[in-house]
Design an enzyme around this catalytic site. Structure first.
Site, PDB file in Angstrom:
ATOM      1  NE  ARG A 288       7.449   0.739   4.599  1.00  0.00           N
ATOM      2  CZ  ARG A 288       6.211   0.241   4.660  1.00  0.00           C
ATOM      3  NH1 ARG A 288       5.977  -1.017   4.329  1.00  0.00           N
ATOM      4  NH2 ARG A 288       5.217   1.008   5.045  1.00  0.00           N
TER       5      ARG A 288
ATOM      6  CG  HIS B 156       4.155   4.101   8.326  1.00  0.00           C
ATOM      7  ND1 HIS B 156       4.204   5.008   7.283  1.00  0.00           N
ATOM      8  CD2 HIS B 156       3.771   2.911   7.768  1.00  0.00           C
ATOM      9  CE1 HIS B 156       3.877   4.396   6.158  1.00  0.00           C
ATOM     10  NE2 HIS B 156       3.608   3.130   6.421  1.00  0.00           N
TER      11      HIS B 156
ATOM     12  NE  ARG C 170      -1.715  -2.346   2.867  1.00  0.00           N
ATOM     13  CZ  ARG C 170      -1.654  -3.626   2.450  1.00  0.00           C
ATOM     14  NH1 ARG C 170      -2.518  -4.059   1.571  1.00  0.00           N
ATOM     15  NH2 ARG C 170      -0.742  -4.448   2.918  1.00  0.00           N
ATOM     16  CB  THR C 171       3.590   2.534   2.137  1.00  0.00           C
ATOM     17  OG1 THR C 171       2.864   2.277   3.341  1.00  0.00           O
ATOM     18  CG2 THR C 171       4.343   3.841   2.280  1.00  0.00           C
TER      19      THR C 171
ATOM     20  CE  LYS D 156      27.146  -4.089  -7.694  1.00  0.00           C
ATOM     21  NZ  LYS D 156      27.325  -3.204  -8.868  1.00  0.00           N
TER      22      LYS D 156
END
Length: 300
Positions: free
Chosen positions: A101, A130, A51-52, A80
């Site tokens: 995120r 959030h 959703r986000t 890496k």
């Protein structure tokens, strides 16, 4: 340049501005089709999201902007050994605004201290905060309750790792006469730092006892990805299940919210109940993120 890392990064006046802007977008989306034309959003998701991530991408596309980025950190140079700071410095060369995120608490805050021209939006940092989900939550509550004052809000489930809950509590506590009811097993209680600044709150393990007095019930899943012990997760995952029987004890106008995804904590039989707002909550997230992007890019 302004960032949105913590829900308290915005004043109440700024939230009001975003609410009005979201209302305008909902009422007349055609007026915003080219508002962010020529702008690029970097969508950096070091942790899984449905959703986000999609709502940020939909938001930018609906504003006429474009999106670059990744949904799998394994496809980037972090495999890496590239540091987060180097990744952010790289992305700033290509983008106007960034939604990130990350699985580590404080990652978005660190990124915001590195950049000089690109606003950073915290799309979730570990089990911490959030804030854009908070924006979606507030827009949904405002549209159906009219204001944020004199509410009894119940938070049920995983309160220890629930970053959406931590964020909403921080934001809505600034309004008048809010009572919080925290419903959880003792292993998943609300952390003390998120209770220390509250004026009124209660704690209980019983959803049945709490639900009759609630104006809003905010359900949450037990987050498997935050547990070290799989046995502990299995023991707690179905501690609360909201079903029609429990819902029969609630007020007729109680709102049910959930940041999603859900597992078993809300029965699908609840979905058609007029008090279930969690699917609308998702859509409000897109409109809220549209408003936020415009505000941070100074395109209001």
């Amino acid at each position: 340049m302004k960032h949105f890392i913590d829900p308290l990064d915005l004043t109440l006046d700024e939230y009001d501005l975003l609410f009005r802007l979201a209302d305008n977008i909902i009422e007349s989306p055609v007026d915003f089709l080219d508002r962010a034309k020529g702008k690029l959003l970097a969508s950096l998701f070091f942790e899984p999201s449905t959703r986000t991530r999609l709502s940020f991408e939909a938001a930018m596309n609906r504003l006429g902007g474009r999106v670059i980025g990744f949904s799998d950190a394994n496809a980037t140079s972090t495999t890496k050994g590239e540091t987060l700071i180097d990744t952010i410095n790289t992305v700033e060369n290509y983008s106007d605004i960034c939604a990130m995120r990350h699985f580590k608490e404080g990652a978005a805050s660190l990124a915001s201290k590195v950049v000089s021209t690109m606003p950073i939006i915290n799309a979730g940092d570990g089990g911490h905060l959030h804030p854009t989900q908070t924006l979606a939550d507030l827009i949904t509550i405002r549209r159906h309750k009219g204001s944020f004052e004199k509410l009894n809000i119940g938070f049920c489930g995983d309160l220890k790792f629930g970053r959406t809950i931590h964020s909403l509590v921080r934001a809505i506590n600034r309004y008048e006469d809010i009572n919080f009811t925290f419903i959880s097993p003792k292993e998943l209680k609300m952390p003390d730092p998120f209770k220390s600044f509250l004026k009124k709150y209660d704690e209980t393990e019983s959803l049945v006892d709490a639900i009759p007095s609630l104006d809003i019930l905010y359900m949450s899943r037990v987050q498997k990805e935050r547990f070290v012990s799989s046995d502990e997760y299995e023991r707690l995952k179905d501690f609360y299940i909201l079903d029609p029987e429990k819902l029969s004890l609630a007020k007729d106008d109680m709102m049910i919210l959930h940041p999603m995804p859900r597992v078993n904590e809300i029965s699908p039989l609840v979905d058609k109940d007029s008090r279930a707002f969690y699917f609308e909550q998702m859509k409000m997230g897109m409109y809220g993120r549209m408003a936020l992007i415009l505000y941070l890019l100074e395109l209001v």
